[in-house]
Write a protein that holds these residues in place. Structure first.
Motif, PDB file in Angstrom:
ATOM      1  N   GLU A   6      40.417  27.984  44.543  1.00 54.61           N
ATOM      2  CA  GLU A   6      40.814  28.976  43.475  1.00 54.61           C
ATOM      3  C   GLU A   6      41.483  30.073  44.152  1.00 54.61           C
ATOM      4  N   SER A   7      42.428  31.002  43.431  1.00 55.06           N
ATOM      5  CA  SER A   7      42.876  32.130  44.084  1.00 55.06           C
ATOM      6  C   SER A   7      43.533  32.861  42.849  1.00 55.06           C
ATOM      7  N   GLY A   9      41.914  35.887  41.749  1.00 62.25           N
ATOM      8  CA  GLY A   9      41.059  36.993  41.418  1.00 62.25           C
ATOM      9  C   GLY A   9      41.391  38.402  41.908  1.00 62.25           C
ATOM     10  N   LEU A  20      44.715  33.073  37.279  1.00 55.09           N
ATOM     11  CA  LEU A  20      44.061  32.367  38.086  1.00 55.09           C
ATOM     12  C   LEU A  20      44.650  31.026  38.437  1.00 55.09           C
ATOM     13  N   CYS A  22      44.085  27.051  40.334  1.00 55.88           N
ATOM     14  CA  CYS A  22      42.983  26.197  41.015  1.00 55.88           C
ATOM     15  C   CYS A  22      43.837  25.026  41.427  1.00 55.88           C
ATOM     16  N   ARG A  38      32.827  30.898  33.990  1.00 58.01           N
ATOM     17  CA  ARG A  38      32.489  32.217  34.499  1.00 58.01           C
ATOM     18  C   ARG A  38      31.088  32.767  34.372  1.00 58.01           C
ATOM     19  N   VAL A  91      32.334  36.388  37.906  1.00 61.79           N
ATOM     20  CA  VAL A  91      32.997  35.133  39.161  1.00 61.79           C
ATOM     21  C   VAL A  91      33.439  33.947  38.379  1.00 61.79           C
ATOM     22  N   TYR A  93      34.814  30.248  38.033  1.00 60.34           N
ATOM     23  CA  TYR A  93      35.048  28.921  38.597  1.00 60.34           C
ATOM     24  C   TYR A  93      35.791  27.806  38.035  1.00 60.34           C
ATOM     25  N   GLN A 112      34.858  27.252  44.817  1.00 61.36           N
ATOM     26  CA  GLN A 112      34.162  28.307  45.288  1.00 61.36           C
ATOM     27  C   GLN A 112      33.850  29.562  44.576  1.00 61.36           C
ATOM     28  N   THR A 114      35.905  32.898  42.251  1.00 65.86           N
ATOM     29  CA  THR A 114      36.913  33.837  42.510  1.00 65.86           C
ATOM     30  C   THR A 114      36.429  35.081  41.684  1.00 65.86           C
ATOM     31  N   GLN A 115      36.289  36.331  42.184  1.00 66.91           N
ATOM     32  CA  GLN A 115      35.668  37.373  41.673  1.00 66.91           C
ATOM     33  C   GLN A 115      36.923  38.134  40.778  1.00 66.91           C
TER      34      GLN A 115
END
Length: 120
Positions: A6-7, A9, A20, A22, A38, A91, A93, A112, A114-115
């Motif tokens: 993921e990216s 956040g 976001l 993934c 989430r 977070v 997911y 994993q 992402t916040q």
């Protein structure tokens, strides 16, 4: 071996937007359902949105603000989040049901996390 990465956040002010991404990689034959969940501190992990083929499903709390989409050629799912609220802080997911090689069995995979933090 299959991975979801993921990216996207980050920290944003209320009313702002984030996107976001993934990406799934590895021994993939095909991907069925993809989605986003989430989990806020002290709370259970909740569904945000899913996409299966062209059919989308959203939690009531995000309808009209979030949009899920996917690029099958890139094995990637996106979540466009607009009009963000402090209660969206969690977070996030990524989740996907993937038919893997060489057996073509279907397994659920998770990223994993992402916040996402929305300030008031």
């Amino acid at each position: 071996q299959v991975q979801l990465v993921e990216s996207g956040g980050g920290l944003v002010q209320a009313g702002g937007s984030l996107r976001l991404s993934c990406a799934a990689s590895g021994a993939i034959f095909s991907i069925n359902r993809m989605g986003w969940y989430r989990q806020a501190p002290g709370k259970q992990r909740d569904l945000v949105a899913t996409i299966t083929g062209g059919i989308t499903n959203y939690a009531d709390s995000v309808k009209g603000r979030f949009t899920i989409s996917r690029d099958n050629a890139k094995n990637t799912v996106y979540l466009q989040m607009n009009s963000l609220k402090p209660e969206d802080t969690a977070v996030y997911y990524c989740n996907a049901d993937i038919f893997t090689l060489p057996t073509m069995n279907k397994y659920p995979y998770w990223g994993q996390g992402t916040q996402v933090t929305v300030s008031s």
